[in-house]
Design an enzyme around this catalytic site. Structure first.
Site, short mmCIF file in Angstrom:
data_model
loop_
_atom_site.label_atom_id
_atom_site.label_comp_id
_atom_site.label_asym_id
_atom_site.label_seq_id
_atom_site.Cartn_x
_atom_site.Cartn_y
_atom_site.Cartn_z
N GLU A 149 0.84 -1.21 0.00
CA GLU A 149 0.00 0.00 0.00
C GLU A 149 0.87 1.25 0.00
O GLU A 149 0.72 2.14 0.85
CB GLU A 149 -0.98 -0.02 1.18
CG GLU A 149 -1.96 -1.17 1.09
CD GLU A 149 -3.20 -1.04 1.99
OE1 GLU A 149 -3.24 -0.17 2.86
OE2 GLU A 149 -4.13 -1.85 1.80
N GLU A 169 -5.08 -8.69 -0.38
CA GLU A 169 -5.90 -8.36 0.80
C GLU A 169 -7.35 -8.24 0.36
O GLU A 169 -7.68 -7.42 -0.51
CB GLU A 169 -5.44 -7.05 1.45
CG GLU A 169 -4.13 -7.20 2.19
CD GLU A 169 -3.71 -5.97 3.00
OE1 GLU A 169 -4.59 -5.25 3.50
OE2 GLU A 169 -2.49 -5.76 3.09
O1 AHR Z 1 -5.38 -5.82 6.95
C1 AHR Z 1 -5.31 -4.65 7.68
C2 AHR Z 1 -4.63 -3.51 6.93
O2 AHR Z 1 -5.39 -3.16 5.82
C3 AHR Z 1 -3.29 -3.81 6.34
O3 AHR Z 1 -2.25 -3.67 7.25
C4 AHR Z 1 -3.16 -2.81 5.24
O4 AHR Z 1 -2.34 -3.24 4.19
C5 AHR Z 1 -4.60 -2.56 4.84
O5 AHR Z 1 -4.89 -1.20 4.78
#
Ligand code: AHR
Length: 496
Positions: free
Chosen positions: A173, A303
């Site tokens: 990110e 994610e």
């Molecule tokens: O999964 C929680 C958080 O969500 C992670 O650390 C980040 O990559 C995303 O914003």
């Protein structure tokens, strides 16, 4: 009657086991307590890893695990987490809850976990606050077999043999917590950092992952791909994957809503937002295609999952949430989408493994429960390494005036032994449907079924751990197909 047509002769692509991957971050009670309790714990463990958790994950055939973050990755300095434990740095986890991080779980512990799980490793490197040298030396520490400062350090720490690093993420990110960068700036950094991720070991070709977009940020994908692919013919194999993060957040980020107390409106709103994943995959891959003409770069959804308000009374920085049948549907819908796009989606990692967001496992002291999401993964595991086959399901639009969804979604694969696996989600929280499966040019034999179904908000607790679990499912077979009634709010796996 809703028909599902399957043509097993028409193969559409290979389903990487990694489509059912997982993610573990130094966040809340995921690593510490959820997985790693230390060798001296009263909780049964093998080299510090909880035995109950490892056994459950092995049964589910966890194919790959991502670590150490997440936002934590771009603040993580790997040398803090190696060597004798008493000498490891103690620090505050500023991202997640401001708690003490004693670095007792580091690289060697992660590789021990991966060994016990028998799964692939996905390491996420630090671009936001780390140097090229630091990242390059980490790869050397993990994978170099010969004589070198980092390999010698690993050996001194008791690990003679090099580890296998299957996947390596160059930052996380970086448009946000990983440095708040602009896409052209990150694209140039990616080109530079990835240069020093060497394949030291001929048997360990590392799959390099470039940081991709947040949900519908198509400009990020466009600019990063353009920047990275400029004159790319001169540096072969510089990017195997581009990531995408998309969470299902009911309502909005300020008011996400409860994991367990929700209405039918919330149910359909959540499922509709989940279905947006398919649009995202199509749109991002069409942009990737402009630059990656041979379609060599895989989309890595590293994610995904539901994100609700934390459970009342828990640390807001720990992101601990319960998990109901609604989450089971979110998992089933997403996994069906990934299967259907297996030509381009090469890995996906639900967030996160234990005690954080949409977990497959929750723990409390020595107790452990499997969530509805766990049971979905446990049914879908039969798709791993299969071939996606052509399928089409008849469906209707259901839901609320605001949020319409199809009543049924599916994906179908054939495994190495020629068995067909169909996974079907019934998105209605009230209605059951009569269904028939029709196979082209093949006779149906030996049907086996398992189903996860319950009330929409049903969930497992430490007091009642088996409220939601899979049960056998009966069907009838006639000359041209398989007939059954799929209950409301269910995820079904049939094999034949
Ligand atoms: O999964 C929680 C958080 O969500 C992670 O650390 C980040 O990559 C995303 O914003």
């Amino acid at each position: 009657m809703y028909n599902l047509f399957i043509n097993p002769q028409n193969k559409k692509g290979h389903i990487n086991p990694e489509l059912q991957g997982h993610f573990s971050e130094h966040l809340g009670r995921c690593i510490y307590e959820g997985i790693f309790v230390g060798e001296n714990s009263d909780i049964p463990n093998v080299n510090g890893m909880r035995k109950d958790v490892v056994d459950a994950l092995k049964e589910m055939r966890i194919p790959v695990l991502r670590w150490p973050g997440g936002c934590f990755a771009d603040e993580y300095h790997w040398k803090d987490g190696i060597g004798p434990k008493e000498g490891r740095k103690k620090m505050i986890n500023t991202h997640w809850g401001g708690v003490l991080e004693d670095n007792s779980f580091g690289t060697d512990e992660f590789m021990e976990l991966v060994r016990q799980l028998g799964c692939k490793s996905y390491i996420n490197g630090n671009v936001g606050s780390g140097t090229v040298q630091e990242m390059s030396e980490w790869v050397e520490y993990m994978t170099f077999e010969g004589v070198s400062p980092m390999a010698d350090m690993r050996k001194k720490n008791g690990h003679e043999e090099a580890y296998k690093v299957d996947y390596f993420g160059v930052g996380n990110e970086n448009w946000g917590c990983g440095g708040n960068m602009n896409p052209d700036y990150y694209g140039n950094l990616y080109r530079r950092y990835q240069t020093y991720i060497r394949n030291y070991n001929p048997d360990n070709k590392i799959f390099k992952i470039c940081c991709g977009a947040n949900a519908g940020d198509f400009d990020w994908t466009d600019v990063v791909m353009k920047t990275c692919f400029k004159n790319a013919e001169h540096f072969h194999g510089f990017m195997e994957g581009l990531s995408l993060h998309y969470y299902t957040v009911p309502n909005d980020w300020q008011n996400k809503g409860s994991a367990t107390k929700f209405t039918e409106e919330d149910w359909y709103n959540t499922l509709k937002k989940t279905l947006y994943m398919e649009e995202l995959i199509k749109h991002h891959t069409s942009i990737m295609d402009k630059y990656d003409k041979e379609h060599k770069v895989g989309l890595i959804v590293d994610e995904w999952g539901t994100w609700y308000d934390v459970e009342p009374g828990t640390n807001p920085g720990f992101l601990y949430q319960q998990n109901t049948m609604r989450d089971a549907l979110v998992a089933g819908i997403n996994l069906n989408i990934f299967n259907k796009h297996c030509d381009r989606v090469k890995m996906a990692n639900i967030a996160q493994l234990v005690n954080v967001l949409q977990s497959v496992i929750l723990t409390e002291g020595e107790k452990m429960i499997k969530t509805p999401t766990y049971y979905v993964f446990n049914m879908y595991k039969y798709h791993q390494d299969g071939e996606l086959v052509d399928s089409f399901i008849e469906c209707d639009e259901i839901g609320t005036e605001k949020d319409k969804v199809p009543n049924l979604t599916e994906s179908v694969s054939v495994d190495k032994d020629g068995r067909i696996h169909a996974t079907i989600c019934n998105l209605s929280c009230t209605d059951a449907y009569d269904m028939k499966i029709l196979l082209v040019d093949k006779k149906v034999e030996d049907v086996k079924g398992e189903i996860l179904t319950n009330k929409m908000d049903a969930h497992n607790t430490f007091e009642a751990p088996d409220t939601v679990r899979t049960e056998n499912f009966e069907t009838t077979v006639d000359d041209d197909g398989i007939m059954f009634k799929i209950p409301a709010c269910s995820v079904l796996h049939l094999s034949f």
